[in-house]
Each structure stands twice: as structure tokens, then as C-alpha cells.
Design a protein around this motif. Structure first.
Motif, PDB file in Angstrom:
ATOM      1  N   PHE A 307     -24.978-128.313  58.044  1.00 35.55           N
ATOM      2  CA  PHE A 307     -26.050-127.446  58.517  1.00 35.55           C
ATOM      3  C   PHE A 307     -27.186-127.414  57.491  1.00 35.55           C
ATOM      4  O   PHE A 307     -26.969-127.571  56.286  1.00 35.55           O
ATOM      5  N   PRO A 308     -28.417-127.165  57.952  1.00 41.54           N
ATOM      6  CA  PRO A 308     -29.574-127.306  57.070  1.00 41.54           C
ATOM      7  C   PRO A 308     -29.865-126.114  56.175  1.00 41.54           C
ATOM      8  O   PRO A 308     -30.753-126.198  55.336  1.00 41.54           O
ATOM      9  N   PHE A 309     -29.147-124.990  56.330  1.00 39.34           N
ATOM     10  CA  PHE A 309     -29.474-123.795  55.568  1.00 39.34           C
ATOM     11  C   PHE A 309     -28.291-123.363  54.691  1.00 39.34           C
ATOM     12  O   PHE A 309     -27.159-123.762  54.931  1.00 39.34           O
ATOM     13  N   LEU A 310     -28.574-122.535  53.714  1.00 38.97           N
ATOM     14  CA  LEU A 310     -27.551-122.166  52.725  1.00 38.97           C
ATOM     15  C   LEU A 310     -26.575-121.107  53.202  1.00 38.97           C
ATOM     16  O   LEU A 310     -25.520-120.939  52.618  1.00 38.97           O
ATOM     17  N   GLY A 311     -26.929-120.384  54.247  1.00 37.87           N
ATOM     18  CA  GLY A 311     -26.032-119.349  54.743  1.00 37.87           C
ATOM     19  C   GLY A 311     -26.389-117.970  54.202  1.00 37.87           C
ATOM     20  O   GLY A 311     -27.177-117.811  53.270  1.00 37.87           O
ATOM     21  N   VAL A 312     -25.791-116.966  54.803  1.00 41.95           N
ATOM     22  CA  VAL A 312     -26.056-115.572  54.429  1.00 41.95           C
ATOM     23  C   VAL A 312     -25.537-115.300  53.023  1.00 41.95           C
ATOM     24  O   VAL A 312     -24.426-115.686  52.672  1.00 41.95           O
ATOM     25  N   HIS A 313     -26.360-114.627  52.217  1.00 40.92           N
ATOM     26  CA  HIS A 313     -25.948-114.330  50.852  1.00 40.92           C
ATOM     27  C   HIS A 313     -26.440-112.950  50.419  1.00 40.92           C
ATOM     28  O   HIS A 313     -27.183-112.283  51.141  1.00 40.92           O
ATOM     29  N   PHE A 314     -26.014-112.540  49.249  1.00 41.99           N
ATOM     30  CA  PHE A 314     -26.348-111.224  48.686  1.00 41.99           C
ATOM     31  C   PHE A 314     -27.441-111.429  47.635  1.00 41.99           C
ATOM     32  O   PHE A 314     -27.244-112.173  46.670  1.00 41.99           O
ATOM     33  N   THR A 315     -28.576-110.750  47.815  1.00 41.12           N
ATOM     34  CA  THR A 315     -29.731-110.978  46.945  1.00 41.12           C
ATOM     35  C   THR A 315     -30.216-109.669  46.341  1.00 41.12           C
ATOM     36  O   THR A 315     -30.753-108.814  47.054  1.00 41.12           O
ATOM     37  N   PRO A 316     -30.049-109.470  45.033  1.00 37.63           N
ATOM     38  CA  PRO A 316     -30.623-108.282  44.396  1.00 37.63           C
ATOM     39  C   PRO A 316     -32.135-108.431  44.274  1.00 37.63           C
ATOM     40  O   PRO A 316     -32.662-109.548  44.168  1.00 37.63           O
ATOM     41  N   ARG A 317     -32.841-107.327  44.284  1.00 32.34           N
ATOM     42  CA  ARG A 317     -34.297-107.326  44.191  1.00 32.34           C
ATOM     43  C   ARG A 317     -34.751-106.637  42.914  1.00 32.34           C
ATOM     44  O   ARG A 317     -34.011-105.884  42.291  1.00 32.34           O
ATOM     45  N   MET A 318     -35.996-106.879  42.554  1.00 30.28           N
ATOM     46  CA  MET A 318     -36.517-106.287  41.330  1.00 30.28           C
ATOM     47  C   MET A 318     -36.562-104.765  41.391  1.00 30.28           C
ATOM     48  O   MET A 318     -36.521-104.098  40.363  1.00 30.28           O
ATOM     49  N   ASP A 319     -36.657-104.203  42.593  1.00 29.16           N
ATOM     50  CA  ASP A 319     -36.701-102.747  42.721  1.00 29.16           C
ATOM     51  C   ASP A 319     -35.307-102.108  42.764  1.00 29.16           C
ATOM     52  O   ASP A 319     -35.173-100.899  42.957  1.00 29.16           O
ATOM     53  N   GLY A 320     -34.270-102.934  42.608  1.00 28.85           N
ATOM     54  CA  GLY A 320     -32.906-102.422  42.594  1.00 28.85           C
ATOM     55  C   GLY A 320     -32.209-102.457  43.938  1.00 28.85           C
ATOM     56  O   GLY A 320     -31.011-102.177  44.026  1.00 28.85           O
ATOM     57  N   SER A 321     -32.932-102.785  44.995  1.00 26.45           N
ATOM     58  CA  SER A 321     -32.307-102.868  46.317  1.00 26.45           C
ATOM     59  C   SER A 321     -31.515-104.166  46.442  1.00 26.45           C
ATOM     60  O   SER A 321     -31.674-105.095  45.651  1.00 26.45           O
ATOM     61  N   ILE A 322     -30.655-104.224  47.439  1.00 23.26           N
ATOM     62  CA  ILE A 322     -29.836-105.413  47.712  1.00 23.26           C
ATOM     63  C   ILE A 322     -30.098-105.850  49.143  1.00 23.26           C
ATOM     64  O   ILE A 322     -29.958-105.061  50.078  1.00 23.26           O
ATOM     65  N   TRP A 323     -30.493-107.109  49.299  1.00 21.22           N
ATOM     66  CA  TRP A 323     -30.743-107.670  50.622  1.00 21.22           C
ATOM     67  C   TRP A 323     -29.620-108.632  50.990  1.00 21.22           C
ATOM     68  O   TRP A 323     -29.138-109.399  50.143  1.00 21.22           O
ATOM     69  N   LEU A 324     -29.239-108.595  52.234  1.00 25.43           N
ATOM     70  CA  LEU A 324     -28.137-109.400  52.754  1.00 25.43           C
ATOM     71  C   LEU A 324     -28.684-110.332  53.833  1.00 25.43           C
ATOM     72  O   LEU A 324     -29.242-109.879  54.825  1.00 25.43           O
ATOM     73  N   GLY A 325     -28.528-111.613  53.617  1.00 23.61           N
ATOM     74  CA  GLY A 325     -29.048-112.563  54.600  1.00 23.61           C
ATOM     75  C   GLY A 325     -29.585-113.795  53.896  1.00 23.61           C
ATOM     76  O   GLY A 325     -29.255-114.056  52.745  1.00 23.61           O
ATOM     77  N   PRO A 326     -30.404-114.545  54.578  1.00 25.08           N
ATOM     78  CA  PRO A 326     -30.905-114.316  55.923  1.00 25.08           C
ATOM     79  C   PRO A 326     -30.154-115.153  56.943  1.00 25.08           C
ATOM     80  O   PRO A 326     -29.406-116.052  56.593  1.00 25.08           O
ATOM     81  N   ASN A 327     -30.393-114.835  58.224  1.00 28.38           N
ATOM     82  CA  ASN A 327     -29.976-115.753  59.261  1.00 28.38           C
ATOM     83  C   ASN A 327     -31.061-116.829  59.402  1.00 28.38           C
ATOM     84  O   ASN A 327     -31.983-116.889  58.588  1.00 28.38           O
ATOM     85  N   ALA A 328     -30.991-117.638  60.419  1.00 33.60           N
ATOM     86  CA  ALA A 328     -32.006-118.669  60.634  1.00 33.60           C
ATOM     87  C   ALA A 328     -32.153-118.888  62.130  1.00 33.60           C
ATOM     88  O   ALA A 328     -31.331-119.558  62.751  1.00 33.60           O
ATOM     89  N   VAL A 329     -33.198-118.282  62.711  1.00 30.25           N
ATOM     90  CA  VAL A 329     -33.423-118.389  64.153  1.00 30.25           C
ATOM     91  C   VAL A 329     -34.839-118.882  64.408  1.00 30.25           C
ATOM     92  O   VAL A 329     -35.746-118.660  63.608  1.00 30.25           O
ATOM     93  N   LEU A 330     -35.008-119.544  65.532  1.00 28.92           N
ATOM     94  CA  LEU A 330     -36.326-120.051  65.891  1.00 28.92           C
ATOM     95  C   LEU A 330     -37.286-118.889  66.103  1.00 28.92           C
ATOM     96  O   LEU A 330     -36.972-117.916  66.789  1.00 28.92           O
ATOM     97  N   ALA A 331     -38.470-118.983  65.484  1.00 30.08           N
ATOM     98  CA  ALA A 331     -39.519-117.984  65.700  1.00 30.08           C
ATOM     99  C   ALA A 331     -40.479-118.508  66.766  1.00 30.08           C
ATOM    100  O   ALA A 331     -40.788-119.701  66.799  1.00 30.08           O
ATOM    101  N   PHE A 332     -40.951-117.635  67.629  1.00 30.98           N
ATOM    102  CA  PHE A 332     -41.850-118.032  68.703  1.00 30.98           C
ATOM    103  C   PHE A 332     -43.317-117.804  68.341  1.00 30.98           C
ATOM    104  O   PHE A 332     -44.195-117.850  69.197  1.00 30.98           O
ATOM    105  N   LYS A 333     -43.542-117.583  67.051  1.00 23.81           N
ATOM    106  CA  LYS A 333     -44.896-117.442  66.525  1.00 23.81           C
ATOM    107  C   LYS A 333     -44.848-117.826  65.064  1.00 23.81           C
ATOM    108  O   LYS A 333     -43.885-117.498  64.358  1.00 23.81           O
TER     109      LYS A 333
END
Length: 462
Positions: A307-333
């Protein structure tokens, strides 16, 4: 005529661009651009030796590199939005990647390793905050271990600093709530606010005498038919760039770094529209603040080469928050950050002009799974629980999204290479289109900008 001049070959992944995720406004030096900002030139000036189209991190880094090398030339940068770095750069995951994923000896691997070192050095010099929080690439199934070991060997060949294979007990020491059989510890991976970095590049460019023009959406690029009335420059500036609002800029040479619109800008100037851009949206989830203690650094799955993408992962941010993702779906814009954002033109481009149908057929099950996870939080949480079992649906919120400019050829192949495109005739010899700056372009931006500056110097004989 399209020609691939240099390659960032190797495994395709969401690294660096990951799927972009939204970032806040930059901290530190305030950004005051509104409308038109010019530095080093009179307000009536509308001509430049070189114009860069695109105010994302690659365009800004390239403008900075060019003016540092050619201080005697007049340089301008055009951006269609009212501010800089709002799209792929401003929606970036913020990860400083180490270079482990890419084919050994490829330009993509070399630029990532070199670029990461340059980003750390630049941020330290400029006082831009970053965290070298590291990353674990974790195998949670026995069948993943051979792929993990092969990835470790690849990282060693690429010269990634500090890599080591660790077992369950050491995984727990690094990430107490993470389960796994084996992992690669990548201590050189970090996080930063890439929009803040990009705005610092813009400040460097302006401090050196460069001019930035915002709210300038390019409508047309063509050779001038005659000299401007009363112009003392004659035909010194033979290229005319017009905006959708009727403004006009003249120049000798053009470099475009247009990201999501790179194919349209190329076609506008009479150059090859291939490869086409297909937008993919990546949606992130947010870990609730009271649960952020579950994650200390980046946690990634073992990539699946099918598959062409790395998969969902756990990403800490500089503001201390934690982001989970991303998925990969076709955008219509092309700038569709919400599921129901639709552009009829963009949809028709995707259906008629790209090789998307073949890509969909070859990756049908993957695509359906991504769409299912986008609709149902429980499906994503079930996947996340493979790494951190304590996470529940009640611990997460829907978060921001970004759109990745994925170059696709007519045969449905993802274009993984760094592509330069010029053309033939008078205008073609004066334009350099950066058609594809693949992930991890943000991490590699300073290294990429040096390569672009080399190409500009050679092509235009500056």
C-alpha cells in the motif's frame, strides 16, 4: 515535453508530508503580510528577474536559496492566498523524519537525511522550538517482524542516526502504554511547527531583498506580445504573469512550486499537464487532553509495501496534544478539508484526466477499509488498540484534516519521483515547474531547495 530530471526514488509513504494535519499560527515573530508586501524594491515595480509561484515551504525555501545565491537579481514570490503556507505546509503533521523508509542510495533518502540535519540546525539558529522526541516503529504481529528487520537494515544503509532494534521490555521503557513484539527506535525523529519554519524562510527572503505578493492567484502565464507602454526595460522581462484580479507581473524566468495545482500551472504555461494531481484527504483524531499521558513520542506501524501510505500512527504536537491518524481517502476538492467539500472541476479532472480508476481497482480493499474507518470511529480505535490497548472510543475526538497532492500518471501509478518540467519554445526555456515534491518534502525542504537552485542556475544560466 515532460522530462524527469532527478528522482526522489524509493518507498512511497506519508512521511514528511504524511497526511498533512492542521497546525496553528506560528509562534515567535509575527507575520504581517496582507495583500502585497515588497522588500528591497519600489512600490511601483512590477518586474523581476525571477518569479517563484507558490508560497508553501518548498517555494519559500527555494526563493530563499535563490536570493542567497543571486543577490544581484530581483526576485519575487507569488501566493494566491492572503497569507503564506496555508495548505499542505499549514496542514502538515509536523514530523521531522529521519529517512528510514526510502530506497538506499536514492535521492529521496539522501535529501531526507540531509534535510533533517539542516532543519534541526536552522531551527536552533533561528530560535524556533522543536522537540527531538523520537519514534518507535512497532511490530505487533509476528508476521511483521521480517519487514521490521528489513526496514532497520534499510535505515542503517541510509545513514540514519542512532537506530536500534529493541524488544518488548525496552518498548515499555520508551512508551509505557505501548504493546509490541519488537520495534525500531528512531531517536533522531522530531516534531516542529512547519508553518513557523516556512514563515521564517519568508522573512529571510524578504530580509535579503526579495518581494512577496499575496492574494495573487495566477490566471495566465505567457510570452509578452510587446513591451509595456513607456517601459524602459524593453523586452528584458518577456514573460507576463496575470492574476485572476487583473494584476500583471513581468519577469525573465519563472519557477513554480504550486503543490496541489502544479499540473494546472504547468498546463497554463503551455507545458505538459502530466502527471496529474489527485487530492487525498487525511483525517486525524485527537486524543483527549486527560489521555495524552498515554503517548510520549511518535508511534508508527510497520509499513506494508503493498500500500502507498504509512498507516495510522500516533503523533505528538508542539502544543502537547496527540493526533491519531491519518487515514487516506479520495478528496473531491483540491482544498477539500471536509468530507463534503466538492468541486465539480476537480472531480471531472480526477475521473477524466488521471489514472485513478486503475489505482482504485488495484487497491480496492484498502480504499474501502480507509473509507470505513473514516466513517466509523470504532474501526480506527480498534486498530489503535493494537498498539495502546487502553485507548477507547470515549478517549478521542474528531480532529483536523489535510489534503495531499498525489501525482498520478495515466496508468494509475503513483509518481514517487521528484519531477522537473520545462517545455519547448521561448516560454518553455524560461520556466521550471516543480511538478512533484513527494513526501517528506517538509523535512527535506532545505535540501530540496538547494537542488532546485542548482537546476535553476544550470537551466537559466544565471
Amino acid at each position: 515535453m515532460l522530462r524527469t530530471l532527478r528522482y526522489l526514488g524509493g518507498a512511497c509513504g506519508l512521511a514528511g508530508g504524511d497526511f498533512p494535519a492542521a497546525c496553528g499560527l506560528s509562534r515567535g515573530r509575527p507575520w504581517l503580510l496582507r495583500g502585497v508586501c515588497r522588500c528591497g524594491r519600489s512600490a511601483s515595480t512590477s518586474s523581476f528577474d525571477v518569479v517563484i509561484v507558490g508560497g508553501g515551504i518548498v517555494g519559500l525555501a527555494s526563493a530563499r536559496a535563490l536570493i542567497q545565491r543571486h543577490s544581484a537579481l530581483s526576485l519575487g514570490l507569488l501566493e494566491k492566498e492572503k497569507d503564506l503556507a496555508l495548505h499542505q505546509t499549514g496542514h502538515n503533521s509536523g514530523v521531522i523524519h529521519s529517512g528510514i523508509y526510502y530506497k538506499p542510495a536514492s535521492l529521496k533518502a539522501k535529501l531526507c537525511v540531509q534535510g533533517a540535519a539542516l532543519i534541526y540546525e536552522y531551527c536552533s539558529k533561528k530560535g524556533i522550538s522543536y522537540k527531538q522526541c523520537g519514534k518507535l516503529i512497532v511490530a505487533v504481529e509476528q508476521e511483521e517482524i521480517p519487514r521490521l528487520q528489513a526496514l532497520y537494515e534499510r535505515g542503517l544503509q541510509n545513514g540514519v542516526q542512532g537506530l536500534r532494534l529493541i524488544q518488548q521490555e525496552d518498548i515499555k521503557k520508551k512508551e509505557p502504554y505501548c504493546r509490541g513484539l519488537m520495534a525500531i527506535d528512531c531517536p533522531y525523529t522530531g516534531i516542529v511547527d512547519y508553518r513557523q519554519v516556512a514563515l521564517s524562510f519568508a522573512q529571510d527572503f524578504q530580509d535579503a531583498g526579495g518581494s512577496v505578493l499575496t492574494n495573487f492567484e495566477v490566471k495566465d502565464i505567457e510570452m509578452a506580445k510587446e513591451s509595456p507602454s513607456g517601459s524602459q526595460d524593453g523586452m528584458k522581462y518577456p514573460i507576463v504573469i496575470r492574476s485572476t484580479k487583473g494584476k500583471e507581473i513581468r519577469c525573465q524566468y519563472v519557477v513554480t512550486c504550486a503543490g496541489l495545482y502544479s499540473d494546472r500551472i504547468s498546463e497554463m504555461s503551455g507545458c505538459n499537464p502530466e502527471p496529474r494531481i489527485v487530492p487525498f484527504r487525511g483525517d486525524y483524531l485527537l486524543l483527549k487532553p486527560e489521555k495524552c499521558y498515554l503517548v510520549k513520542g511518535n508511534i508508527y506501524p510497520v509499513p506494508d509495501s503493498r500500500f502507498p501510505f504509512l498507516g495510522v500512527h500516533f503523533t505528538p504536537r508542539m502544543d502537547g496534544s496527540i493526533w491519531l491518524g491519518p487515514n487516506a481517502v479520495l478528496a473531491f476538492k483540491r482544498e477539500g478539508y471536509k468530507p463534503f467539500d466538492v468541486s465539480a472541476r476537480d472531480v471531472m479532472d480526477i475521473i477524466i484526466n488521471s489514472g485513478l480508476v486503475k489505482l482504485v481497482v488495484e487497491n480496492f480493499s484498502y480504499g474501502v477499509n480507509e473509507m470505513y474507518k473514516a466513517c466509523f470511529l470504532g474501526a480506527t480505535v480498534k486498530y489503535l488498540q493494537k498498539f495502546i490497548p487502553e485507548i477507547t472510543v470515549s478517549d478521542i475526538l474528531r480532529g483536523p484534516a489535510g489534503v495531499r497532492a498525489q501525482a498520478l500518471d495515466r496508468d494509475g501509478n503513483l509518481v514517487e519521483d521528484f519531477v522537473f518540467d520545462g517545455g519547448v519554445g521561448d516560454i518553455g526555456s524560461r520556466i521550471l515547474h516543480v511538478r512533484n515534491a513527494p513526501s517528506p518534502a517538509a523535512t527535506s525542504s532545505l535540501a530540496i531547495s538547494g537542488m532546485i537552485a542548482d537546476e535553476v542556475q544550470q537551466r537559466f544560466e544565471l
